[in-house]
Motif scaffolding. Structure first.
Motif, PDB file in Angstrom:
ATOM      1  N   PHE A 217       0.840  -1.198   0.000  1.00  0.00           N
ATOM      2  CA  PHE A 217       0.000   0.000   0.000  1.00  0.00           C
ATOM      3  C   PHE A 217       0.878   1.252   0.000  1.00  0.00           C
ATOM      4  O   PHE A 217       0.672   2.186  -0.786  1.00  0.00           O
ATOM      5  CB  PHE A 217      -0.910  -0.039   1.223  1.00  0.00           C
ATOM      6  N   HIS A 218       1.886   1.278   0.865  1.00  0.00           N
ATOM      7  CA  HIS A 218       2.787   2.427   0.952  1.00  0.00           C
ATOM      8  C   HIS A 218       3.525   2.637  -0.368  1.00  0.00           C
ATOM      9  O   HIS A 218       3.662   3.771  -0.853  1.00  0.00           O
ATOM     10  CB  HIS A 218       3.784   2.218   2.093  1.00  0.00           C
ATOM     11  N   ASN A 219       3.992   1.549  -0.967  1.00  0.00           N
ATOM     12  CA  ASN A 219       4.709   1.660  -2.242  1.00  0.00           C
ATOM     13  C   ASN A 219       3.801   2.204  -3.342  1.00  0.00           C
ATOM     14  O   ASN A 219       4.229   3.022  -4.171  1.00  0.00           O
ATOM     15  CB  ASN A 219       5.263   0.296  -2.655  1.00  0.00           C
ATOM     16  N   ALA A 220       2.549   1.747  -3.358  1.00  0.00           N
ATOM     17  CA  ALA A 220       1.608   2.232  -4.369  1.00  0.00           C
ATOM     18  C   ALA A 220       1.377   3.732  -4.208  1.00  0.00           C
ATOM     19  O   ALA A 220       1.375   4.485  -5.197  1.00  0.00           O
ATOM     20  CB  ALA A 220       0.288   1.471  -4.260  1.00  0.00           C
ATOM     21  N   LEU A 221       1.189   4.184  -2.986  1.00  0.00           N
ATOM     22  CA  LEU A 221       0.990   5.613  -2.725  1.00  0.00           C
ATOM     23  C   LEU A 221       2.214   6.428  -3.135  1.00  0.00           C
ATOM     24  O   LEU A 221       2.089   7.517  -3.718  1.00  0.00           O
ATOM     25  CB  LEU A 221       0.690   5.834  -1.242  1.00  0.00           C
ATOM     26  N   VAL A 233       2.276  18.315 -10.599  1.00  0.00           N
ATOM     27  CA  VAL A 233       1.359  18.457  -9.463  1.00  0.00           C
ATOM     28  C   VAL A 233       2.078  17.895  -8.244  1.00  0.00           C
ATOM     29  O   VAL A 233       2.460  16.724  -8.227  1.00  0.00           O
ATOM     30  CB  VAL A 233       0.038  17.703  -9.687  1.00  0.00           C
ATOM     31  N   THR A 234       2.271  18.718  -7.236  1.00  0.00           N
ATOM     32  CA  THR A 234       2.991  18.286  -6.041  1.00  0.00           C
ATOM     33  C   THR A 234       2.007  17.914  -4.939  1.00  0.00           C
ATOM     34  O   THR A 234       1.211  18.749  -4.498  1.00  0.00           O
ATOM     35  CB  THR A 234       3.933  19.394  -5.539  1.00  0.00           C
ATOM     36  N   LEU A 235       2.050  16.665  -4.511  1.00  0.00           N
ATOM     37  CA  LEU A 235       1.220  16.227  -3.392  1.00  0.00           C
ATOM     38  C   LEU A 235       1.910  16.597  -2.082  1.00  0.00           C
ATOM     39  O   LEU A 235       3.113  16.846  -2.048  1.00  0.00           O
ATOM     40  CB  LEU A 235       0.991  14.716  -3.476  1.00  0.00           C
ATOM     41  N   PRO A 236       1.168  16.649  -0.987  1.00  0.00           N
ATOM     42  CA  PRO A 236       1.768  17.047   0.292  1.00  0.00           C
ATOM     43  C   PRO A 236       2.954  16.162   0.673  1.00  0.00           C
ATOM     44  O   PRO A 236       2.967  14.960   0.379  1.00  0.00           O
ATOM     45  CB  PRO A 236       0.613  16.877   1.287  1.00  0.00           C
ATOM     46  N   LYS A 237       3.928  16.747   1.325  1.00  0.00           N
ATOM     47  CA  LYS A 237       5.091  15.997   1.786  1.00  0.00           C
ATOM     48  C   LYS A 237       4.641  14.908   2.759  1.00  0.00           C
ATOM     49  O   LYS A 237       3.799  15.135   3.621  1.00  0.00           O
ATOM     50  CB  LYS A 237       6.077  16.945   2.476  1.00  0.00           C
ATOM     51  N   GLY A 238       5.206  13.716   2.599  1.00  0.00           N
ATOM     52  CA  GLY A 238       4.813  12.604   3.460  1.00  0.00           C
ATOM     53  C   GLY A 238       3.423  12.074   3.155  1.00  0.00           C
ATOM     54  O   GLY A 238       2.747  11.532   4.039  1.00  0.00           O
ATOM     55  N   PHE A 239       2.993  12.196   1.901  1.00  0.00           N
ATOM     56  CA  PHE A 239       1.632  11.816   1.503  1.00  0.00           C
ATOM     57  C   PHE A 239       1.324  10.367   1.862  1.00  0.00           C
ATOM     58  O   PHE A 239       0.260  10.065   2.423  1.00  0.00           O
ATOM     59  CB  PHE A 239       1.463  12.046  -0.005  1.00  0.00           C
ATOM     60  N   ASP A 241       2.654   8.315   4.121  1.00  0.00           N
ATOM     61  CA  ASP A 241       2.544   8.099   5.566  1.00  0.00           C
ATOM     62  C   ASP A 241       1.256   8.711   6.117  1.00  0.00           C
ATOM     63  O   ASP A 241       0.606   8.135   7.006  1.00  0.00           O
ATOM     64  CB  ASP A 241       3.752   8.704   6.285  1.00  0.00           C
ATOM     65  N   TYR A 242       0.884   9.866   5.587  1.00  0.00           N
ATOM     66  CA  TYR A 242      -0.348  10.525   6.028  1.00  0.00           C
ATOM     67  C   TYR A 242      -1.568   9.658   5.722  1.00  0.00           C
ATOM     68  O   TYR A 242      -2.457   9.479   6.576  1.00  0.00           O
ATOM     69  CB  TYR A 242      -0.476  11.884   5.347  1.00  0.00           C
ATOM     70  N   LEU A 244      -1.714   6.393   5.253  1.00  0.00           N
ATOM     71  CA  LEU A 244      -1.732   5.199   6.097  1.00  0.00           C
ATOM     72  C   LEU A 244      -2.214   5.530   7.505  1.00  0.00           C
ATOM     73  O   LEU A 244      -2.957   4.747   8.119  1.00  0.00           O
ATOM     74  CB  LEU A 244      -0.343   4.566   6.145  1.00  0.00           C
ATOM     75  N   ALA A 245      -1.814   6.681   8.017  1.00  0.00           N
ATOM     76  CA  ALA A 245      -2.281   7.092   9.344  1.00  0.00           C
ATOM     77  C   ALA A 245      -3.792   7.310   9.341  1.00  0.00           C
ATOM     78  O   ALA A 245      -4.494   6.927  10.290  1.00  0.00           O
ATOM     79  CB  ALA A 245      -1.558   8.365   9.780  1.00  0.00           C
ATOM     80  N   MET A 246      -4.317   7.904   8.270  1.00  0.00           N
ATOM     81  CA  MET A 246      -5.758   8.115   8.155  1.00  0.00           C
ATOM     82  C   MET A 246      -6.499   6.783   8.046  1.00  0.00           C
ATOM     83  O   MET A 246      -7.583   6.614   8.613  1.00  0.00           O
ATOM     84  CB  MET A 246      -6.062   8.978   6.930  1.00  0.00           C
ATOM     85  N   MET A 247      -5.923   5.834   7.329  1.00  0.00           N
ATOM     86  CA  MET A 247      -6.566   4.531   7.153  1.00  0.00           C
ATOM     87  C   MET A 247      -6.700   3.789   8.481  1.00  0.00           C
ATOM     88  O   MET A 247      -7.647   3.033   8.695  1.00  0.00           O
ATOM     89  CB  MET A 247      -5.771   3.676   6.163  1.00  0.00           C
ATOM     90  N   ASN A 248      -5.762   4.020   9.373  1.00  0.00           N
ATOM     91  CA  ASN A 248      -5.820   3.372  10.686  1.00  0.00           C
ATOM     92  C   ASN A 248      -6.989   3.865  11.528  1.00  0.00           C
ATOM     93  O   ASN A 248      -7.365   3.222  12.510  1.00  0.00           O
ATOM     94  CB  ASN A 248      -4.505   3.603  11.443  1.00  0.00           C
TER      95      ASN A 248
END
Length: 307
Positions: A217-221, A233-239, A241-242, A244-248
């Motif tokens: 999952f992390h690799n796909a993100l 298009v720049t996604l937020p830094k640490g996208f 990890d963010y 995965l934290a939300m999924m928890n």
């Protein structure tokens, strides 16, 4: 404001119903079979945010039945879009703008080519919802959010009017000038989330409990973040990890609509999500090995198959 919702499935039906509750003029443009069902049973929603059962809906089965429209909300699957465009075109000719809530990125080019660049606004939603066997909408999870914003000059006012009209609705509507970045964040997330849950046949709780699956999952993100960067298009830094934290924080049984469609034997949006990512990656000459593997595992079920 007069709104036409193309499709009264889980997404279109949910947001259309919430708008109706707020006394917004909503017409559902649907196929005859769905129209007959809704005329008989009404539109029922089972949701964390409150149950509702709406009857006496404004229904149409042909765009000529709709005399006036300010905004067309397109809430169909990507594989249904070619047929939907034929229904949208007459409404745009009457002056309506189009707000797509489809998953993916490539449909924007399709809609702009068919309807004109100025007609297509930026839109996305965050919701976990599905239809049950009775055609009722079942919404789960902590969000039921709609985002709207301009892709071209002159679209700002309508986006703000929608936000104001929905101020009292039982849903969240946010106006974003940076809507394209928001769309890419959603695309990066849903391509990864739908991919890992569908390929593994697991809800998010069981998936995250396995370290190896969590790494996938992390690799796909991370790969989707790199793809966005290649498209400026720049996604937020640490996208990654963010996310995965939300999924928890989600209920352990939460899963993607694609996984739900797989279980039901319905067609899957693998080409517009994972396939689209691979096509754009090829254009940018970058590799997405995790997304490519997920695509290969899901592709055999693209047209629906009972497991």
């Amino acid at each position: 404001m007069k709104i036409t919702v193309i499709g009264a499935g889980a997404v279109g039906g949910y947001f259309g119903a919430r708008m109706m509750e707020a006394a917004i003029d909503v017409t559902f443009l649907v196929r005859e079979k769905r129209a007959e069902q809704l005329q008989k049973t009404g539109l029922r929603i089972h949701s964390n945010f409150g149950e509702t059962h709406l009857q006496n809906l404004q229904l149409a089965t042909h765009p000529d039945d709709i005399k006036a429209c300010d905004l067309v909300i397109v809430a169909v699957k990507n594989y249904q879009l070619p047929n939907a465009i034929d229904s949208i075109r007459p409404l745009v000719a009457k002056g309506a703008k189009v707000l797509p809530l489809l998953n993916g990125i490539e449909h924007y080019a399709v809609l702009k080519e068919a309807l004109g660049v100025d007609a297509v606004m930026g839109g996305m939603c965050q919701i976990i919802a599905t239809l049950n066997e009775s055609g009722e909408i079942v919404q789960t999870g902590p969000v039921h959010d709609l985002f709207v914003g301009p892709l071209e000059l002159g679209q700002e006012n309508l986006g703000k009017l929608l936000r104001e009209a929905c101020a009292g609705a039982n849903m969240s509507v946010t106006y974003r000038e940076d809507i394209l970045a928001q769309i890419w964040q959603k695309y990066a997330f849903i391509t990864s989330f739908s991919g890992v849950t569908t390929a593994s046949r697991l809800p998010i709780g069981e998936l995250l409990a396995c370290d190896a699956a969590k790494r996938v999952f992390h690799n796909a993100l991370s790969e989707m973040s790199a793809l966005a960067e290649s498209k400026e298009v720049t996604l937020p830094k640490g996208f990654a990890d963010y996310i995965l934290a939300m999924m928890n924080k989600l209920p352990k049984e939460s899963t993607s609509s694609m996984h739900q469609d797989l279980i039901k034997g319905l067609p899957l949006e693998v080409e517009s999500l994972q396939g689209g990512a691979l096509r754009m990656a090829a254009q940018s000459e970058i590799n997405l090995p995790t997304i490519s593997t997920i695509y290969g595992l899901i592709k055999p079920f693209e047209h629906g198959s009972i497991l």
